[in-house]
Design an enzyme around this catalytic site. Sequence first.
Site, mmCIF file in Angstrom:
data_model
loop_
_atom_site.group_PDB
_atom_site.id
_atom_site.type_symbol
_atom_site.label_atom_id
_atom_site.label_comp_id
_atom_site.label_asym_id
_atom_site.label_seq_id
_atom_site.Cartn_x
_atom_site.Cartn_y
_atom_site.Cartn_z
ATOM 1 N N HIS A 24 0.870 -1.238 -0.182
ATOM 2 C CA HIS A 24 0.071 -0.105 -0.089
ATOM 3 C C HIS A 24 0.841 1.263 0.002
ATOM 4 C CE1 HIS A 24 -3.926 -1.650 1.931
ATOM 5 N NE2 HIS A 24 -3.948 -1.659 0.500
ATOM 6 N N ASP A 84 -4.099 -5.023 -6.544
ATOM 7 C CA ASP A 84 -3.436 -6.499 -5.830
ATOM 8 C C ASP A 84 -4.429 -7.638 -6.221
ATOM 9 O OD1 ASP A 84 -4.938 -5.004 -3.920
ATOM 10 O OD2 ASP A 84 -4.108 -6.210 -2.201
ATOM 11 N N HIS A 146 -12.967 -2.971 2.066
ATOM 12 C CA HIS A 146 -12.690 -1.731 2.568
ATOM 13 C C HIS A 146 -12.702 -0.511 1.736
ATOM 14 C CE1 HIS A 146 -8.313 -1.451 1.327
ATOM 15 N NE2 HIS A 146 -8.786 -2.438 0.749
ATOM 16 N N TYR A 193 -3.451 -6.982 10.139
ATOM 17 C CA TYR A 193 -4.082 -6.235 9.036
ATOM 18 C C TYR A 193 -5.381 -5.555 9.448
ATOM 19 C CZ TYR A 193 -6.293 -7.137 4.240
ATOM 20 O OH TYR A 193 -6.760 -7.262 3.190
ATOM 21 N N HIS A 226 -6.124 -12.830 0.717
ATOM 22 C CA HIS A 226 -4.825 -12.565 1.031
ATOM 23 C C HIS A 226 -4.459 -13.764 2.326
ATOM 24 C CE1 HIS A 226 -3.647 -8.757 -0.827
ATOM 25 N NE2 HIS A 226 -4.659 -8.021 -0.100
HETATM 26 FE FE1 FEO Z 1 -7.928 -3.277 -0.978
HETATM 27 FE FE2 FEO Z 1 -5.833 -6.428 -1.026
HETATM 28 O O1 FEO Z 1 -6.618 -4.788 -1.671
#
Ligand code: FEO
Length: 404
Positions: A24, A84, A146, A193, A226
């Site tokens: 990020h 991503d 998010h 996270y 992820h």
């Molecule tokens: Fe909001 Fe893993 O990207």
Amino acid sequence: MKPCEIKNGIYWVGAVDWNVRNFHGHTYTTKRGTTYNAYLIMDEKVALVDTVYGPFADELIEKVKDIISPEKIDYVIANHVETDHSGALPAILKLCPRAKVVGTAKCKEGLFRNYYMAMDFQTVKTGDRIKLGKRTLVFIEAPMIHWPDSMFTYCPEEELLMPNDAFGQHLATSQRFDDEVDECALMDEAAKYYANILTPLGPIILKKIEEIQKMSVPIKMIAPSHGIIWRKDPMKIIRAYLSWAGNETKEKIIVIYETMWGATEKMARKIAEGITDAGVEVRLFDIAQSDRTEVIKEALDARGYAIGSSTHDNGMLPSLAGFLEFLKGLRPKNRIGCAFGSFGWAGGAVKDIEDILKETGIAVTQPAIGVQYAPDENDVKRCYEFGREIAGRIKEKGANYAKI
Ligand code: FEO
């Protein structure tokens, strides 16, 4: 690495990014790397749920080719625009040009603004379904978990939730499942996270979990985009999210400071001693030497924040200022705080700290403590008592003290 069959006919076809250490745009350190998870669902119709970060497109394509010719993909589900997860979309669409891309209206907008390419896009809303054959995909919009475009995909026949970023962790491993990895490392990364990405979104997360519970969708597996897939006890990460989003904290204080010649550090250590002697857990960080991502994780379950800086140019030192600016964006709730610091001929840092704590929504519950030049014996005692005071306030009123 080969595809991994996570359910009969459903394959993980993602990529492991072992070496990424900053994410990020350097807002998040990833000491354990990460993964970009994508899932291929084989049925009468074939669906690819999410893609991977662009530089890993070849790895995704190779894994898909191990299972099926990519041109046979009927749907590419785009749960999220962020690069991503969508970076490999242009490459995969070149190989399956007749595939429909499925996502929210915001996703359509976002993909266009990222890739400026034509695609056959099917816009979906919460409750919309696509029948693949034996299996169905049900879509649940999840705006601001998010990003505005975010969406979860649920497969009722498999009781499988694919919620993209939610419930994920930045953790690169050769294993794919929660029962195959060290549980402490897994929860540590899941907490980090949540703390660094999702903290400001707590109320939205609570509502979304409640909405999903009301939809009565049984969940046997959560496959985020992820890290590790939750299959042993998928409710464990949901319980953790309920706790974090509900701002549950413990009797713990983080002491965070930046020092110029050691005076503020001396104060910080004495404050931490006072807190410890009052029977409250403490963590102490020189923010100029610490990994901000890890400090934010420690802030997740801490009820109190004691923040200190030497005064420089009538304000606080720059590493602490950067940390507090980041913290302000996260807007942690239900916390108390206090400020301390040393100064030479004029103060300024403690007022700046108090102002930013208040702007962040942290209740400042005791007057700041400032020391000119180096602390003397009396100042050291004051710092010790200052630590005892914030510890006492936390113990006195419990977790609800700072509900504001
Ligand atoms: Fe909001 Fe893993 O990207």
